[in-house]
Motif scaffolding. Structure first.
Motif, mmCIF file in Angstrom:
data_model
loop_
_atom_site.group_PDB
_atom_site.id
_atom_site.type_symbol
_atom_site.label_atom_id
_atom_site.label_comp_id
_atom_site.label_asym_id
_atom_site.label_seq_id
_atom_site.Cartn_x
_atom_site.Cartn_y
_atom_site.Cartn_z
ATOM 1 N N ARG A 156 31.721 96.939 80.148
ATOM 2 C CA ARG A 156 31.727 95.759 81.022
ATOM 3 C C ARG A 156 30.528 95.800 81.970
ATOM 4 O O ARG A 156 29.875 94.791 82.209
ATOM 5 C CB ARG A 156 33.039 95.740 81.808
ATOM 6 C CG ARG A 156 33.206 94.563 82.736
ATOM 7 C CD ARG A 156 34.540 94.587 83.491
ATOM 8 N NE ARG A 156 35.680 95.049 82.742
ATOM 9 C CZ ARG A 156 36.425 94.313 81.893
ATOM 10 N NH1 ARG A 156 36.111 93.058 81.702
ATOM 11 N NH2 ARG A 156 37.445 94.838 81.253
ATOM 12 N N LYS A 165 32.853 90.315 74.767
ATOM 13 C CA LYS A 165 34.143 90.752 75.326
ATOM 14 C C LYS A 165 34.117 92.279 75.401
ATOM 15 O O LYS A 165 34.276 92.950 74.383
ATOM 16 C CB LYS A 165 35.300 90.306 74.420
ATOM 17 C CG LYS A 165 35.360 88.819 74.182
ATOM 18 C CD LYS A 165 35.854 88.111 75.410
ATOM 19 C CE LYS A 165 36.096 86.654 75.112
ATOM 20 N NZ LYS A 165 35.336 85.764 75.924
ATOM 21 N N THR A 206 35.144 96.175 75.977
ATOM 22 C CA THR A 206 36.385 96.910 75.708
ATOM 23 C C THR A 206 36.576 98.104 76.641
ATOM 24 O O THR A 206 37.597 98.742 76.609
ATOM 25 C CB THR A 206 36.423 97.392 74.255
ATOM 26 O OG1 THR A 206 35.273 98.218 74.022
ATOM 27 C CG2 THR A 206 36.422 96.217 73.290
#
Length: 180
Positions: free
Chosen positions: A153, A176, A178
């Motif tokens: 992130r 996205k 993880t």
């Protein structure tokens, strides 16, 4: 020894060591595309072979682009085999030393940058959080790779804000993550 004789001897030794019995040495001597494909196969088959010796042969290729491409392929292959950044740097040092004989100088710098990029990649894979200076030191290629494949992130957020190109920023923003 002239250039063609040296190339023929280098290729014969490489192909034999890698078990490439289906590549004709004369065809490889005559055509850099055949050599490039054969170099990729030799690198894939190299396993624990002496990478310094292999790099020394690759940099002797008479076609500068073929030589640089093969050395970069060797660095990329090594990065794929090594999870620890320090181990990668230790093993890549011999390749970089041999790559110091590449001409022109921009090819030598390209190889050094590729090693720095892979070091950065491996560090992020091992949990290191990047900063803006790290991103600035990374090539566009590595920034794109991080944007495409990082699961972090923090890395993706940094790239979304500070990536060098709009494509990198948009790709990172759309991923996205993880991991934190």
């Amino acid at each position: 020894m002239d250039e063609v004789t040296t190339l023929r001897a280098d290729l014969t030794a490489l192909f034999e060591a890698a078990g490439l019995t289906d590549v004709e040495v004369d065809a490889a001597v005559a055509n850099e595309h055949v050599r490039s494909a054969a170099y990729r196969r030799v690198i894939s088959a190299s396993g624990g072979a002496d990478r310094r010796e292999l790099a020394a042969v690759l940099v002797r290729d008479p076609e500068p682009l073929t030589a640089k491409t093969a050395v970069v392929e060797l660095v990329d292959h090594l990065a794929g085999e090594t999870a620890d950044p320090a181990e990668f740097l230790r093993r890549a040092a011999e390749i970089v030393e041999e790559a110091g004989r590449l001409a022109p100088a921009k090819d030598r710098e390209f190889v050094r940058q590729r090693v720095r990029d892979w070091e950065l990649w491996l560090e992020t894979e091992n949990g290191r959080v990047l900063d803006v200076a790290d991103l600035e030191s990374a090539s566009d290629w590595m920034q794109r790779r991080l944007a495409d494949f990082s699961a972090s992130r923090q890395v993706l957020a940094l790239l979304a804000e500070h990536g060098r190109t709009k494509r990198i920023r948009n790709t990172a923003a759309s991923q996205k993550p993880t991991t934190p």
